[in-house]
Design an enzyme around this catalytic site. Structure first.
Site, PDB file in Angstrom:
ATOM      1  N   ASN A 126      -5.199 -27.701  20.804  1.00 27.34           N
ATOM      2  CA  ASN A 126      -3.698 -27.704  20.622  1.00 27.34           C
ATOM      3  C   ASN A 126      -3.568 -29.212  20.966  1.00 27.34           C
ATOM      4  OD1 ASN A 126      -1.367 -26.901  19.300  1.00 27.34           O
ATOM      5  ND2 ASN A 126      -0.537 -27.028  21.424  1.00 27.34           N
ATOM      6  N   LYS A 127      -2.502 -29.713  20.527  1.00 27.49           N
ATOM      7  CA  LYS A 127      -2.152 -31.323  20.971  1.00 27.49           C
ATOM      8  C   LYS A 127      -2.652 -31.668  22.038  1.00 27.49           C
ATOM      9  CE  LYS A 127      -0.706 -33.349  18.640  1.00 27.49           C
ATOM     10  NZ  LYS A 127      -1.578 -34.433  17.905  1.00 27.49           N
TER      11      LYS A 127
ATOM     12  N   ASP B  81      -4.244 -25.591  17.109  1.00 26.17           N
ATOM     13  CA  ASP B  81      -4.975 -26.024  15.576  1.00 26.17           C
ATOM     14  C   ASP B  81      -6.008 -25.190  15.404  1.00 26.17           C
ATOM     15  OD1 ASP B  81      -3.029 -28.175  16.700  1.00 26.17           O
ATOM     16  OD2 ASP B  81      -3.584 -28.677  14.676  1.00 26.17           O
TER      17      ASP B  81
ATOM     18  N   GLN C 282       5.790 -35.681  19.096  1.00 23.56           N
ATOM     19  CA  GLN C 282       6.437 -34.421  18.142  1.00 23.56           C
ATOM     20  C   GLN C 282       7.375 -33.645  19.037  1.00 23.56           C
ATOM     21  OE1 GLN C 282       3.208 -35.631  18.675  1.00 23.56           O
ATOM     22  NE2 GLN C 282       2.017 -35.336  16.927  1.00 23.56           N
TER      23      GLN C 282
ATOM     24  N   ARG D 232      -7.863 -34.477   7.921  1.00 24.86           N
ATOM     25  CA  ARG D 232      -7.793 -34.025   9.419  1.00 24.86           C
ATOM     26  C   ARG D 232      -8.827 -33.284   9.884  1.00 24.86           C
ATOM     27  NH1 ARG D 232      -2.009 -33.794  12.046  1.00 24.86           N
ATOM     28  NH2 ARG D 232      -3.105 -34.731  13.819  1.00 24.86           N
TER      29      ARG D 232
ATOM     30  N   ARG E  49       2.721 -32.112   9.067  1.00 23.70           N
ATOM     31  CA  ARG E  49       1.844 -31.924  10.294  1.00 23.70           C
ATOM     32  C   ARG E  49       2.017 -30.695  11.066  1.00 23.70           C
ATOM     33  NH1 ARG E  49       5.259 -30.778  13.208  1.00 23.70           N
ATOM     34  NH2 ARG E  49       3.702 -30.707  14.946  1.00 23.70           N
ATOM     35  N   GLY E  50       1.169 -30.238  11.668  1.00 19.98           N
ATOM     36  CA  GLY E  50       1.197 -28.977  12.142  1.00 19.98           C
ATOM     37  C   GLY E  50       0.500 -27.931  11.400  1.00 19.98           C
ATOM     38  N   ALA E  51      -0.370 -27.215  11.991  1.00 22.18           N
ATOM     39  CA  ALA E  51      -1.398 -26.596  11.432  1.00 22.18           C
ATOM     40  C   ALA E  51      -1.294 -25.830   9.871  1.00 22.18           C
ATOM     41  CB  ALA E  51      -2.510 -25.631  12.224  1.00 22.18           C
TER      42      ALA E  51
END
Ligand code: MRU
Length: 361
Positions: A255-256, A245, A204, A97, A54-56
């Site tokens: 973002n998150k 993201d 996270q 995603r 995960r993570g862009a």
């Protein structure tokens, strides 16, 4: 023999011989470091959907290696037949995603290389795809380092830095984006004091950011998401660095979930809020954050995950968006590999892309 430090692992890699995508299963961190080797479309799709990777930027690199691996498995007599299957696999991976634009960005790059090499079907075309995927990964390391250098100019030794979610090495090929100034500062004796939001519901911040910073010897303090106002009001934070993201042409930033709360609080207490954004995460085709697709995830992530028993009444309604959009007026600067963009972002982001074009020449 001592245990291997988490920073010594590759977040995303490829076993070229075996044609396998090699990742750390991030759902098991920090307790267990399990390496996954993936080679089917379903395995790779699941790994992205389930946040094993995960993570862009890391999602982008995984998709690039993934589509190469799937391309090697296609049996077709000619390019046209091959490309029908390639496009099917590309779209399938792209559906894993919706919010991080790096996924489609990397797949588009791979698609362009595929089409450009249609006359070299099959071995040379496959070689070109592999080279492109490796380039995407290597560029990411360079990009993160540049972001770190520009970010470091925005802070001074001894500063307090707050971050949300994980935009660290585990979200990229190396250094991270929001953590890049922290790691470079660490190498240069800046002695930052970092606050990591735990980042509900998937933690996270606690499981990944606190883990990688702590493993690197950075002074990191873990806080619950609802504590950031207090640490900022106390004057303990000089700057906020977060990842992203998808950034739109006007600087709005997905973002998150919870990032926009941090940005709002930072504005209230006069703390500059910086978004660390590789240009691969900036989507100039969208005018504003309203157009960003926001992923919604299962209610169980809020009601059950991490708890010994369910912590909410059965049947209660749950809203679980994985990302939110921070309005551009809350952002003090967008730190890219080609410099720091400042408001008005509609102008400054164009300048950043101009610099990117010039650098290619
Ligand atoms: O759902 P996740 O863990 O993939 O969300 C990750 C983030 O929101 C990160 O901040 C973002 O992808 C930037 S990573 C450099």
């Amino acid at each position: 023999m001592g245990q291997k430090n988490i920073m010594e692992y590759e977040t995303v890699d490829i076993d070229v011989e075996k044609k396998e995508l090699v990742i750390i299963d991030q759902t098991k961190l920090p307790g267990t470091t399990e390496i996954l080797r993936l080679s089917t479309a379903k395995e790779i799709w699941d790994a992205i959907y389930l946040l094993q990777v995960r993570g862009a930027p890391a999602i982008g690199v995984s998709a690039a290696f993934g589509i190469y691996i799937l391309a090697t498995q296609i049996e077709a007599p000619d390019f046209d037949t091959f490309y029908v299957e390639f496009a099917k696999q590309r779209d399938y991976l792209d559906s894993s995603r919706p919010t991080a634009v790096n996924l489609s960005w990397a797949l588009k790059r791979m698609d362009a290389v595929c089409v450009a090499n249609k006359d070299k079907y099959k071995e040379e075309l496959l070689d070109s795809l592999l080279k492109e995927a490796i380039a995407i990964k290597e560029e990411d390391t360079w990009v993160c380092k540049r972001i770190g250098e520009y970010g470091l100019e925005l802070v001074k030794p001894g500063d307090g830095i707050l971050t949300h979610c994980n935009a660290g090495q585990l979200a990229t090929s190396k250094y991270g984006t929001a953590t890049a100034p922290i790691y470079l500062g660490q190498e240069r004796g800046y002695n930052f004091r970092v606050f990591a939001d735990e980042t509900r519901p998937l933690l996270q911040g606690a499981r990944l950011t606190a883990y990688e910073l702590h493993s690197s010897g950075v002074d990191v303090t873990l806080i619950c998401d609802n504590m950031s106002a207090m640490v900022m009001k106390n004057g303990w934070v000089n700057a906020v660095f977060v990842g992203c993201d998808r950034v739109t042409a006007n600087g709005d930033t997905a973002n998150k979930i919870g990032t926009s709360v941090v940005a709002t609080v930072a504005k209230r207490y006069g703390v500059p809020f910086y978004v660390c954004a590789p240009t691969s995460t900036i989507d100039m085709s969208l005018e504003s954050g309203d157009q960003i697709p926001i992923e919604e995830r299962k209610p169980e992530e809020v009601t059950e995950m991490w708890y010994k028993e369910r912590m909410a009444p059965v049947g209660v309604k749950v809203f679980n968006p994985a990302f939110d959009v921070t309005d551009n007026d809350l952002i003090a600067g967008i730190v890219t590999e080609f410099g720091v963009a400042r408001a008005p972002y509609t102008e400054s982001l164009k300048e950043i892309f101009k610099k990117k074009e010039e650098a290619k020449q």
